[in-house]
Design an enzyme around this catalytic site. Sequence first.
Site, PDB file in Angstrom:
ATOM      1  N   GLN A 375       0.853  -1.186   0.000  1.00 30.16           N
ATOM      2  CA  GLN A 375       0.000   0.000   0.000  1.00 30.16           C
ATOM      3  C   GLN A 375       0.885   1.230   0.000  1.00 30.16           C
ATOM      4  O   GLN A 375       1.789   1.342   0.812  1.00 30.16           O
ATOM      5  CB  GLN A 375      -0.897   0.010   1.246  1.00 30.16           C
ATOM      6  CG  GLN A 375      -1.787   1.228   1.367  1.00 30.16           C
ATOM      7  CD  GLN A 375      -2.972   1.181   0.422  1.00 30.16           C
ATOM      8  OE1 GLN A 375      -3.502   0.117   0.149  1.00 30.16           O
ATOM      9  NE2 GLN A 375      -3.351   2.332  -0.106  1.00 30.16           N
ATOM     10  N   GLY A 377       1.207   5.769  -1.029  1.00 31.83           N
ATOM     11  CA  GLY A 377       0.493   7.024  -0.881  1.00 31.83           C
ATOM     12  C   GLY A 377      -0.504   7.282  -1.986  1.00 31.83           C
ATOM     13  O   GLY A 377      -1.426   8.065  -1.828  1.00 31.83           O
ATOM     14  N   VAL A 381      -0.972  -1.866  -4.518  1.00 30.05           N
ATOM     15  CA  VAL A 381      -0.256  -2.605  -5.562  1.00 30.05           C
ATOM     16  C   VAL A 381      -0.625  -4.072  -5.433  1.00 30.05           C
ATOM     17  O   VAL A 381      -0.570  -4.646  -4.339  1.00 30.05           O
ATOM     18  CB  VAL A 381       1.267  -2.408  -5.439  1.00 30.05           C
ATOM     19  CG1 VAL A 381       1.979  -3.165  -6.560  1.00 30.05           C
ATOM     20  CG2 VAL A 381       1.624  -0.932  -5.481  1.00 30.05           C
ATOM     21  N   ASP A 491      11.688  12.183  -6.275  1.00 32.46           N
ATOM     22  CA  ASP A 491      11.302  11.328  -5.148  1.00 32.46           C
ATOM     23  C   ASP A 491      12.201  10.101  -5.064  1.00 32.46           C
ATOM     24  O   ASP A 491      11.726   8.968  -4.915  1.00 32.46           O
ATOM     25  CB  ASP A 491       9.829  10.915  -5.287  1.00 32.46           C
ATOM     26  CG  ASP A 491       9.208  10.517  -3.951  1.00 32.46           C
ATOM     27  OD1 ASP A 491       9.791  10.849  -2.909  1.00 32.46           O
ATOM     28  OD2 ASP A 491       8.143   9.881  -3.946  1.00 32.46           O
TER      29      ASP A 491
END
Length: 687
Positions: A375, A377, A381, A491
Amino acid sequence: MGKPGAFHSSTALQALTVFSLVAVFAADHVQDGDDGCPPFSCGHLQDVSYPFRRRGDPLGCGVGAYELVCTSSKAAIHINTGTYYVTAINYTGSYFSVMDLNFDTNSSCPLPLWNHLPYSGVDHGILDSRGFWDLDTWSDFRACFTNCSRAVTNNSNYKPVECLSANNSHVYVWVSDTYCSAGDLEPYCGYLAMIPFGEKYSFEWVAQLQEASYAEITQLITKGFNVRFPFAAPSGSVYETINICINNSISYFKEQISGANIMNGTHAFFWSEVHFLECVTQSPNNHYYNQTKLVLVVATIVSAIAIAKFFFVLCRFLLAPLAVWIFLAYKYWKTRIIIDAVEKFLRIQQMIGPTRYAYTDIVALTSHFRDKLGQGGYGSVYKGVLLPGGAHVAVKMLEGNSSCGGEDFISEVSTIGRIHHMNVVRLVGFCAEEMRRALVYEYMPHGSLDKYIFSAEKSFSWDKLNEIALGIARGINYLHQGCDMQILHFDIKPHNILLDSNFVPKVADFGLAKMYPRGDSFVPLSAMRGTVGYIAPEMISRSFGVISSKSDVYSFGMLLLEMAGGRRNADPNAATSSQGYYPSWVYDQLTLQGEAGEISPVIADMHELEKKLCVVGLWCIQMRSRDRPTMSEVMDMLEAGADGLQMPSRPFFCDEGHVHVEDSYHFTSELTMVSEESAVVLEEDEE
């Protein structure tokens, strides 16, 4: 639901009108609002005043038609040809209650007097020109008695009065909500008598009275009925006429909406102005009605009430639904803009990018989302299988309520969809049906890098860690230099580095990525992007430099230090306070060797590749972007030996020599606080 609000609005409006009239006609209103005669008692009635009078009162007291006959216990009044007991007077509602004096309630078979006038012939007004009362204004129901020469069998409304009937005389009673008319009689029947009764009209009463018997009707008659007051004050001033009519209209309005019948409330709401006009025109002092001032005032009041009601109905039933409709249309329009933007992009992308799947295909290849891998943000998946061939894939379902409004989806497909590099995860396909969106990646069986570098036991050798670091650097460098447009990831962190079956690293999660021309050294961004702990200083404040590819270099440097230390850079639970912030601590250990001429025990035990990863990481996290190397230079440093690397300048957070961990935390906490307030996307939850 709407009646109480309508009542208060109408009452407030009419009260405001009375107040206005007081100001306008203050000069006219010179009297106290009565006829100047003192109140009196009559039978059981106390404080009787205008319009009532007693026999022998001066001519200026009261109205002649309202003369009372008083005894020690009762008050009577003559109405047309009948005499009635006055049981109560209600000055607030402008009516008095009466009961027929000649209707013998003690008789087992009572009958009203035959010589009561059935109807005066005047449609409106309490008194006609002859001084007769208009019975149509007394009450809402009348009991009509008729005598027929033969039995009535074809009219169910006729209720037989057996006690008054004989062989050739059949007496019937029926209930009328208008008046007793000869036109309502059967051809072989004649009018016998009539008496009004009832206080308030309602559809429930009509239904009950249609089935009522003579005995039940008699019981209702004994309760009497209400008679309205005259509609003009004795002094005859314009103010008093209007004031009385307004009070009468308010009473009528309250009475109608006090019940639960919606039809009565609706009728009262839309009919109160007409009721007010009828009151004015029915005034006995009709000579005032022809005056210009009265006509103007009446027109003003009626117009004000009508306009207020018009705007009330307009706002309640037109503007309010219209506002809701516009809001829903706007929300639909905004949603369609997002959907259309995604669809327009996907039509172009379909020619050059990955495969587009239907949502039913996504459900099928994930076996109805059975195997959840993690899981994040932006969504969950799931593991899936592509047919034919049986290749495993990872399906990321984007949350439908994402605040990015489709921007993250377009960003990921537009960047990763055209990239083919061994160190960048491959996008196999995607799905976009309305607000349901999914990204299909090649499956990485070993998951993300953070599961290995933060584990209690070392999972990789230093050679393997250096190889992984070099692979990550190659992937990032390809994003910066290997495409027609430079791609800034924004990121880079262990969670977004995936490992395939051979532990080859692949850069993933391009939800925050942006594409820019390769020649641009300055990247305009309206908001900070990234994850707290890996965000470059210039993303927070432009005083540290411009946003560029060096921002990814900073994030990669923080990643290298975590890989070398086997821990997160900021650890408040460290064994000693000096080790709480790892970049500061490892910089002090590495520089201690050169400054004091002695080798730190920590450095002596440090592996050569570990030292290289730390030095390269410290180069990458220089506070000012111009002091950092490019990703191609980082690759050269990782491929070179550790002995050839020079120590970078002391980073900003240790400018004052050895910094206590509290000071380091003070700086980083301020940085984190600014980041949490400004960041568009915070760190994804750990799997």
